[in-house]
Design a protein around this motif. Structure first.
Motif, mmCIF file in Angstrom:
data_model
loop_
_atom_site.group_PDB
_atom_site.id
_atom_site.type_symbol
_atom_site.label_atom_id
_atom_site.label_comp_id
_atom_site.label_asym_id
_atom_site.label_seq_id
_atom_site.Cartn_x
_atom_site.Cartn_y
_atom_site.Cartn_z
ATOM 1 N N THR A 195 -3.701 -3.085 -5.448
ATOM 2 C CA THR A 195 -4.171 -4.110 -6.387
ATOM 3 C C THR A 195 -5.412 -4.832 -5.869
ATOM 4 O O THR A 195 -5.671 -4.871 -4.661
ATOM 5 C CB THR A 195 -3.083 -5.156 -6.682
ATOM 6 N N GLU A 196 -6.148 -5.416 -6.785
ATOM 7 C CA GLU A 196 -7.340 -6.175 -6.419
ATOM 8 C C GLU A 196 -6.978 -7.378 -5.553
ATOM 9 O O GLU A 196 -7.669 -7.693 -4.584
ATOM 10 C CB GLU A 196 -8.070 -6.629 -7.683
ATOM 11 N N ALA A 197 -5.879 -8.042 -5.895
ATOM 12 C CA ALA A 197 -5.431 -9.198 -5.099
ATOM 13 C C ALA A 197 -5.081 -8.768 -3.673
ATOM 14 O O ALA A 197 -5.443 -9.451 -2.698
ATOM 15 C CB ALA A 197 -4.238 -9.872 -5.765
ATOM 16 N N ASP A 198 -4.379 -7.636 -3.541
ATOM 17 C CA ASP A 198 -4.044 -7.136 -2.205
ATOM 18 C C ASP A 198 -5.305 -6.752 -1.441
ATOM 19 O O ASP A 198 -5.417 -6.998 -0.238
ATOM 20 C CB ASP A 198 -3.099 -5.932 -2.296
ATOM 21 N N SER A 199 -6.252 -6.144 -2.132
ATOM 22 C CA SER A 199 -7.510 -5.760 -1.494
ATOM 23 C C SER A 199 -8.251 -6.985 -0.982
ATOM 24 O O SER A 199 -8.768 -6.990 0.141
ATOM 25 C CB SER A 199 -8.379 -4.990 -2.492
ATOM 26 N N THR A 200 -8.274 -8.033 -1.764
ATOM 27 C CA THR A 200 -8.925 -9.281 -1.353
ATOM 28 C C THR A 200 -8.229 -9.877 -0.136
ATOM 29 O O THR A 200 -8.885 -10.294 0.826
ATOM 30 C CB THR A 200 -8.936 -10.297 -2.513
ATOM 31 N N ASP A 201 -6.903 -9.893 -0.157
ATOM 32 C CA ASP A 201 -6.146 -10.414 0.990
ATOM 33 C C ASP A 201 -6.403 -9.582 2.242
ATOM 34 O O ASP A 201 -6.512 -10.129 3.349
ATOM 35 C CB ASP A 201 -4.648 -10.444 0.684
ATOM 36 N N TYR A 258 0.829 -1.207 0.000
ATOM 37 C CA TYR A 258 0.000 0.000 0.000
ATOM 38 C C TYR A 258 0.864 1.259 0.000
ATOM 39 O O TYR A 258 0.651 2.172 -0.793
ATOM 40 C CB TYR A 258 -0.947 0.008 1.203
ATOM 41 N N GLU A 297 -2.640 2.276 -7.886
ATOM 42 C CA GLU A 297 -3.758 1.721 -7.133
ATOM 43 C C GLU A 297 -3.307 0.522 -6.302
ATOM 44 O O GLU A 297 -2.386 -0.193 -6.689
ATOM 45 C CB GLU A 297 -4.868 1.264 -8.092
ATOM 46 N N TYR A 303 -9.947 2.897 1.979
ATOM 47 C CA TYR A 303 -11.260 3.061 1.343
ATOM 48 C C TYR A 303 -12.112 4.154 1.978
ATOM 49 O O TYR A 303 -13.293 4.287 1.638
ATOM 50 C CB TYR A 303 -11.984 1.719 1.313
ATOM 51 N N TYR A 342 -7.638 -0.949 6.046
ATOM 52 C CA TYR A 342 -8.783 -1.015 5.131
ATOM 53 C C TYR A 342 -9.588 0.285 5.190
ATOM 54 O O TYR A 342 -9.932 0.866 4.160
ATOM 55 C CB TYR A 342 -9.677 -2.213 5.491
#
Length: 167
Positions: free
Chosen positions: A92-98, A81, A90, A125, A121
């Motif tokens: 990443t989507e994978a990092d956001s999911t984790d 981050y 940005e 966001y 988080y």
């Protein structure tokens, strides 16, 4: 492991307590080079913005339990981050999911890094999401930081509705 981590950190930052008993000194000294000690070192590196040394130290740790694995995931996500922020990219989507996966874990069983993940988080966001703490949690609670012409205010949703009044 969680209790040992808490005690080590307490003694590390409270010299007078650590030096008040040989058992405290011995416990603290025996943790030198342990994953608990390395995680504190990693936190210092991250605080300084020294992501390469943080990642290098992380690579030296072989997790021995789920709590250590959670800390390793969190510290990697935090470094990702901060680096993305610096490079104006940005998360990443994978990092956001984790990150979301960590946020939904129980902090009491999975370590204080879960609370840190929740704070990260909410920072990323711009929300004030409240994640369920553990299986015995009493309903889902969420919140968002909303902006109107008067500034920001918190907006909360509590389920089930009606609730027991507990937020």
């Amino acid at each position: 492991y969680i209790v040992k981590t808490g005690l080590y950190r307490f003694l590390h930052f409270n010299d007078s307590v650590r030096e008040s008993a040989s058992e405290f000194e011995s416990f603290h000294d025996n943790q030198s080079g342990s994953s608990i000690d390395k995680f504190m070192l990693i936190e210092n590196y991250l605080l300084e913005g020294n992501y390469s040394d943080a990642r290098s130290t992380l690579s030296d740790i072989t997790p021995e339990n789920q709590v250590e694995t959670n800390y390793m995931i969190f510290y990697n996500l935090y470094a990702n981050y901060e680096e993305a922020l610096f490079e104006e990219e940005e998360f990443t989507e994978a990092d956001s999911t984790d990150l979301v996966d960590l946020c939904f874990l129980c902090p009491e069983a999975n370590g204080s890094c879960i609370i840190q993940a929740r704070a990260l988080y909410n920072l990323i966001y711009s929300t004030c999401s409240v994640f369920p703490d553990c299986a015995e949690s009493s309903g889902e609670r969420t919140g968002n930081l909303v902006r109107n012409s008067n500034g920001y205010f918190a907006e909360f949703t509590v389920h089930p509705n009606p609730t027991s009044g507990e937020i």
